[in-house]
Scaffold this motif. Sequence first.
Motif, PDB file in Angstrom:
ATOM      1  N   ARG A  69       0.822  -1.209   0.000  1.00  0.00           N
ATOM      2  CA  ARG A  69       0.000   0.000   0.000  1.00  0.00           C
ATOM      3  C   ARG A  69       0.858   1.263   0.000  1.00  0.00           C
ATOM      4  NH1 ARG A  69      -4.280   1.716   4.805  1.00  0.00           N
ATOM      5  NH2 ARG A  69      -5.329   3.408   3.665  1.00  0.00           N
ATOM      6  N   ALA A  85     -12.200   7.268   9.045  1.00  0.00           N
ATOM      7  CA  ALA A  85     -11.090   6.344   9.289  1.00  0.00           C
ATOM      8  C   ALA A  85     -10.362   6.639  10.598  1.00  0.00           C
ATOM      9  CB  ALA A  85     -10.098   6.397   8.118  1.00  0.00           C
ATOM     10  N   HIS A  86     -10.654   7.790  11.214  1.00  0.00           N
ATOM     11  CA  HIS A  86     -10.041   8.159  12.489  1.00  0.00           C
ATOM     12  C   HIS A  86     -10.655   7.311  13.607  1.00  0.00           C
ATOM     13  CE1 HIS A  86      -8.938  10.673  15.951  1.00  0.00           C
ATOM     14  NE2 HIS A  86      -8.029  11.227  15.175  1.00  0.00           N
ATOM     15  N   GLU A 120      -1.578   6.560  16.344  1.00  0.00           N
ATOM     16  CA  GLU A 120      -2.465   5.453  15.993  1.00  0.00           C
ATOM     17  C   GLU A 120      -3.861   5.960  15.643  1.00  0.00           C
ATOM     18  OE1 GLU A 120      -1.607   2.417  15.499  1.00  0.00           O
ATOM     19  OE2 GLU A 120       0.460   2.667  16.193  1.00  0.00           O
ATOM     20  N   LYS A 164      -3.235   7.568  11.960  1.00  0.00           N
ATOM     21  CA  LYS A 164      -2.428   6.930  10.914  1.00  0.00           C
ATOM     22  C   LYS A 164      -3.270   6.482   9.717  1.00  0.00           C
ATOM     23  CE  LYS A 164      -0.944   2.789  11.723  1.00  0.00           C
ATOM     24  NZ  LYS A 164      -0.173   1.640  12.279  1.00  0.00           N
ATOM     25  N   GLU A 165      -4.307   5.709   9.963  1.00  0.00           N
ATOM     26  CA  GLU A 165      -5.136   5.208   8.865  1.00  0.00           C
ATOM     27  C   GLU A 165      -5.831   6.359   8.133  1.00  0.00           C
ATOM     28  OE1 GLU A 165      -6.919   2.890   6.101  1.00  0.00           O
ATOM     29  OE2 GLU A 165      -5.323   2.334   7.504  1.00  0.00           O
ATOM     30  N   SER A 166      -6.231   7.369   8.867  1.00  0.00           N
ATOM     31  CA  SER A 166      -6.886   8.533   8.258  1.00  0.00           C
ATOM     32  C   SER A 166      -5.954   9.245   7.286  1.00  0.00           C
ATOM     33  CB  SER A 166      -7.347   9.515   9.341  1.00  0.00           C
ATOM     34  OG  SER A 166      -8.326   8.934  10.163  1.00  0.00           O
ATOM     35  N   THR A 198      -5.567   7.085   4.110  1.00  0.00           N
ATOM     36  CA  THR A 198      -6.810   7.100   3.326  1.00  0.00           C
ATOM     37  C   THR A 198      -6.996   8.440   2.632  1.00  0.00           C
ATOM     38  OG1 THR A 198      -7.851   5.530   4.854  1.00  0.00           O
ATOM     39  CG2 THR A 198      -9.309   6.825   3.447  1.00  0.00           C
TER      40      THR A 198
END
Length: 408
Positions: free
Chosen positions: A14, A207-208, A276, A279-281, A284
Motif C-alpha cells: 500500500r 477512518a479516524h 495510531e 495513521k489510517e486517516s 486514506t
Amino acid sequence: MQFLCKEYQDGNPRVRSLVTETRIHLVPSLNPDGYELAREAGSELGNWALGHWTEEGYDLFENFPDLASALWAAEERRLVPHKFPNHHIPVPEHYLAEDATVSHGTGHGGGAVMGRWCLTPPCPPRQVAAETRAVMAWMDKNPFVLGANLQGGEKLVSYPFDTARPVSEVPAAAPRPPDDYEDDNPELQETPDHAIFRWLAISYASAHLTMTETFRGGCHTQDMTNAMGIVQGAKWHPRAGSMNDFSYLHTNCLELSIYLGCDKFPHESELQQEWENNKESLLTFMEQVHRGIKGLVTDQQGEPIANATIVVGGINHNIKTASGGDYWRILNPGEYRVLARAEGYNPSVKTCSVFYDIGATQCNFVLSRSNWKRIREIMAMNGNRPIRRITPGRPMTPRERMRLRMRL
C-alpha cells in the motif's frame, strides 16, 4: 515521513503504491517561530494560543488574500465567468507590494494583530507575512491537487468556504430537500465542489479512531459536526482570507484543515496513541488524490498544451493543465461531461466515468487549431474595423492592395 520510508523499505504494498504513484510534499511546520515558543513551554504549561502566531504576531492561516469576497462581488455584478474567472483568480496587485496589508472585516475574532485578538470587526489591516508569501509562491510553482493543513486543539475536519457570505450577497437558489447534517444558514455559501469536499472530509474522519465519537460533545463547546466529525469552516469558525479558500480559488488544489485532537500540545507519552488515532486517516486521505479523472491535453502533433481549461459539467469551478499539458481533477463517482479548451484551439468534449475504486480514470484530449486566432490577427491589422468584401470582377483600389499585402 519516517513511517512512509520504513514501510516502503519493508515492502508494504500500500505504501509502495502511494509513494511510487504520488508526488508527496511534507512541510513539518509552517510556523517554526510559534513551534519553538510552544516547545519551550511544554505541554503542561502551554495553552491553545501559545504558538498560534508567528514571532511578528501573524496568524498565518488567515493571512491570505480574500478572493472569495472578490468572487461574490463579481457575481453580484454578473461578471462571472465572462469578465471575472470562477477559478485561478489572480492575486490583487496591491497585495503583492512590499508594504501590502490584509484587511479582514468578517468572521469571529478577525485574527491576531501583534499577538492580540481583534474582537470587533472591522479589524485593522495586517501586513502580509514572509511565510505567507513563501507559501503562495510554492503553490504557484507546484500543480498541487489535494492538500491538508494539520492543526490541533480540536478534533474535526473543516472544509471551504471558510468565509461567510453576507446575506445580501447570497444568490437565490432552487429549494432542495433538507438534510440531516447542515442547518439552514443563509450565510453559508457552498463551494461548487461542496460534495467533493464532504467526501474528502468524511474519508479522513470516518477512518479516524475517535473523530466521529462526538457523543461527549466537542473539545471545548457543543459538537458542531452533528456527530460526523466534519464541518464547513464558515459554519464553525467564519474567517476571511484563509489558506483553504485561497488554495481553492487561486490554484487547482482542494485543501482542508484537519484538527488532529483536543490537546493542542499532547504530552510525549501520548504521542504514540495520537499517531495510531490518525495513521489510517492520513493514508486514506492521501489516497483520495487518485479519485476522479486525469489526462493529457495535446494538439494534433502530440505537443502538450499548458494552461488549457478543463470544465466539468454541473460544477461551476474549472481547473487548468500544468506545464506538461497534464491535469488531475478529483471527482466523486459518477458520469461527467468534460470539456477541454485552450486559446487558439477548438474545444473538445467527451464523457468520462468515475468509479468507486481508487484509481483515476484516464481522460485525454486532442485539440485542433482554430482559425479564430488568425482571424483576430487580421482584424487587428485592420484596426478591428469590418473588412470590406471584395467583389469579383471589380478592380481593387490602391489602398485595398496595400492592405492585402500587409495581411499576407
